[in-house]
Design a protein around this motif. Structure first.
Motif, PDB file in Angstrom:
ATOM      1  N   UNK A 146       0.860  -1.183   0.000  1.00  0.00           N
ATOM      2  CA  UNK A 146       0.000   0.000   0.000  1.00  0.00           C
ATOM      3  C   UNK A 146       0.896   1.232   0.000  1.00  0.00           C
ATOM      4  N   UNK A 147       0.528   2.205  -0.795  1.00  0.00           N
ATOM      5  CA  UNK A 147       1.293   3.448  -0.826  1.00  0.00           C
ATOM      6  C   UNK A 147       0.691   4.459   0.155  1.00  0.00           C
ATOM      7  N   UNK A 148       1.485   5.444   0.497  1.00  0.00           N
ATOM      8  CA  UNK A 148       1.151   6.391   1.555  1.00  0.00           C
ATOM      9  C   UNK A 148      -0.169   7.114   1.310  1.00  0.00           C
ATOM     10  N   UNK A 149      -0.502   7.372   0.051  1.00  0.00           N
ATOM     11  CA  UNK A 149      -1.726   8.123  -0.257  1.00  0.00           C
ATOM     12  C   UNK A 149      -2.954   7.226  -0.457  1.00  0.00           C
ATOM     13  N   UNK A 150      -2.795   5.901  -0.384  1.00  0.00           N
ATOM     14  CA  UNK A 150      -3.905   4.994  -0.654  1.00  0.00           C
ATOM     15  C   UNK A 150      -5.022   5.107   0.377  1.00  0.00           C
ATOM     16  N   UNK A 176       2.660   3.955  12.476  1.00  0.00           N
ATOM     17  CA  UNK A 176       3.246   3.975  11.135  1.00  0.00           C
ATOM     18  C   UNK A 176       2.749   2.789  10.297  1.00  0.00           C
ATOM     19  N   UNK A 177       1.455   2.557  10.380  1.00  0.00           N
ATOM     20  CA  UNK A 177       0.862   1.442   9.640  1.00  0.00           C
ATOM     21  C   UNK A 177      -0.563   1.788   9.236  1.00  0.00           C
ATOM     22  N   UNK A 178      -1.089   1.007   8.281  1.00  0.00           N
ATOM     23  CA  UNK A 178      -2.475   1.190   7.846  1.00  0.00           C
ATOM     24  C   UNK A 178      -3.386   0.234   8.597  1.00  0.00           C
ATOM     25  N   UNK A 179      -4.587   0.720   8.909  1.00  0.00           N
ATOM     26  CA  UNK A 179      -5.585  -0.076   9.597  1.00  0.00           C
ATOM     27  C   UNK A 179      -6.837  -0.169   8.737  1.00  0.00           C
ATOM     28  N   UNK A 180      -7.546  -1.270   8.850  1.00  0.00           N
ATOM     29  CA  UNK A 180      -8.787  -1.448   8.100  1.00  0.00           C
ATOM     30  C   UNK A 180      -9.873  -0.567   8.707  1.00  0.00           C
ATOM     31  N   UNK A 215      -6.382  10.552   4.411  1.00  0.00           N
ATOM     32  CA  UNK A 215      -6.578   9.114   4.611  1.00  0.00           C
ATOM     33  C   UNK A 215      -6.017   8.664   5.955  1.00  0.00           C
ATOM     34  N   UNK A 216      -5.998   9.599   6.924  1.00  0.00           N
ATOM     35  CA  UNK A 216      -5.462   9.293   8.250  1.00  0.00           C
ATOM     36  C   UNK A 216      -6.573   9.062   9.275  1.00  0.00           C
ATOM     37  N   UNK A 217      -6.206   8.337  10.340  1.00  0.00           N
ATOM     38  CA  UNK A 217      -7.074   8.245  11.505  1.00  0.00           C
ATOM     39  C   UNK A 217      -6.707   9.384  12.450  1.00  0.00           C
TER      40      UNK A 217
END
Length: 339
Positions: A13-17, A34-38, A57-59
């Protein structure tokens, strides 16, 4: 920047996804881990309010505000969504600003909103037609970026008019935030060391800029400065050098994340770096970071030329600038060790 994976299928996954391209899971970036979450695993109020505008696209992890993520909470003035032209430009500004905040977190620098603390930071994204006749710059913690800078054609015209080898949105953010951190990092106890490297910032700033625009940079400026503009005043020398330090660190972390190596047997660059690009945020030696960066940018420039494109990093670092970059590295290393 480091690489990321889908929390559901581990696809890159890229940073802007905002969504995994393989399993279509909607995701949000957590700046604290520093990770993506569902998104399906998060509560609705865990998502930044600006996600509804498709510009974030941040929490909200790590933010002091309930509705906005750490990056968006720093906004003070932004275009109205009904202003389609201004809103489109804001969409281009936010990814660059989010990348900036990512890196400031990596450097363990303090980040808090001016809306909450007087010495905090705020971002104004303004039109050139506003009543205040705004210009891109920094003043007392407020970073102003003109929306017109998000127009690539307009930005290229300005780059040529100002005889700049490089002009990007991310470069603007890194330069202007350098002014902000000057005020936070230096006081009467340590300013003398900074002045010994960059010069005495107490000289009149307005007069110095006026002289620069009237007479240009001094002869052989490239022996002491990273850019012509850096020669105008110690504050600008610091901000330009700071921006280049951030360029160097981010590109090297990206190369490290992708496992870029230099297994060279005959080419002279073999003497500049070890087999693999180091993670700059885990490397104490600036010489190691710098030598690896030289090898990396030489490779990247060559790749661009192979496609008929301009150099990705059109700069040569003289010894005087190396000394300035090394000073910034030491300042940040010492700051992060006691913060």
């Amino acid at each position: 920047m480091k690489t990321f994976n889908c929390p559901n299928c581990q696809n890159p996954i890229f940073f802007e996804n905002t969504q995994c391209e393989k399993c279509f899971t909607h995701v949000s970036y957590n700046p604290m881990t520093e990770s993506f979450e569902a998104n399906e695993q998060l509560q609705p109020n865990d998502l930044c309010k600006n996600q509804s505008l498709n510009i974030c696209n941040w929490s909200v992890a790590g933010s002091h505000q309930e509705n906005f993520c750490l990056a968006c909470s720093l906004n003070r003035e932004v275009p109205n969504p009904k202003d389609l032209n201004g809103f489109d430009k804001w969409e281009n500004l936010e990814p660059a600003k989010h990348r900036l905040i990512y890196q400031l977190l990596k450097l363990k620098l303090p980040i808090f909103s001016k809306l909450e603390k007087e010495n905090g930071i705020a971002f104004d994204f303004l039109s050139e037609n506003n009543k205040q006749k705004a210009v891109t710059g920094h003043a007392n913690g407020v970073i102003t970026i003109l929306l017109s800078e998000a127009d690539s054609v307009h930005r290229e015209v300005l780059r040529k008019q100002m005889n700049e080898p490089y002009r990007t949105l991310l470069g603007h953010f890194r330069h202007e935030v350098g002014h902000y951190y000057w005020d936070l990092l230096f006081d009467e106890n340590n300013i003398d060391k900074c002045r010994a490297i960059f010069g005495d910032e107490r000289i009149n700033y307005g007069e110095a800029l006026q002289n620069h625009y009237k007479n240009g940079a001094p002869t052989k400026w490239n022996e002491n400065y990273i850019s012509e503009y850096a020669s105008s005043h110690p504050w600008e020398d610091w901000a330009e050098s700071w921006a280049h330090y951030l360029h160097l660190m981010d590109t090297l972390e990206t190369a490290n994340a992708f496992g870029v190596s230099f297994k060279l047997k005959k080419y002279p660059l073999k003497n500049l770096t070890k087999a693999i690009c180091p993670n700059p945020y885990e490397t104490t030696s600036f010489k190691t970071i710098f030598d690896s960066s030289v090898a990396l940018t030489c490779m990247a420039n060559s790749l661009n030329r192979a496609m008929g494109l301009s150099d990705i990093y059109p700069f040569v670092i003289p010894k005087a600038v190396y000394k300035k970059l090394n000073f910034i590295h030491n300042v940040l290393s010492n700051y992060s060790s006691i913060s």
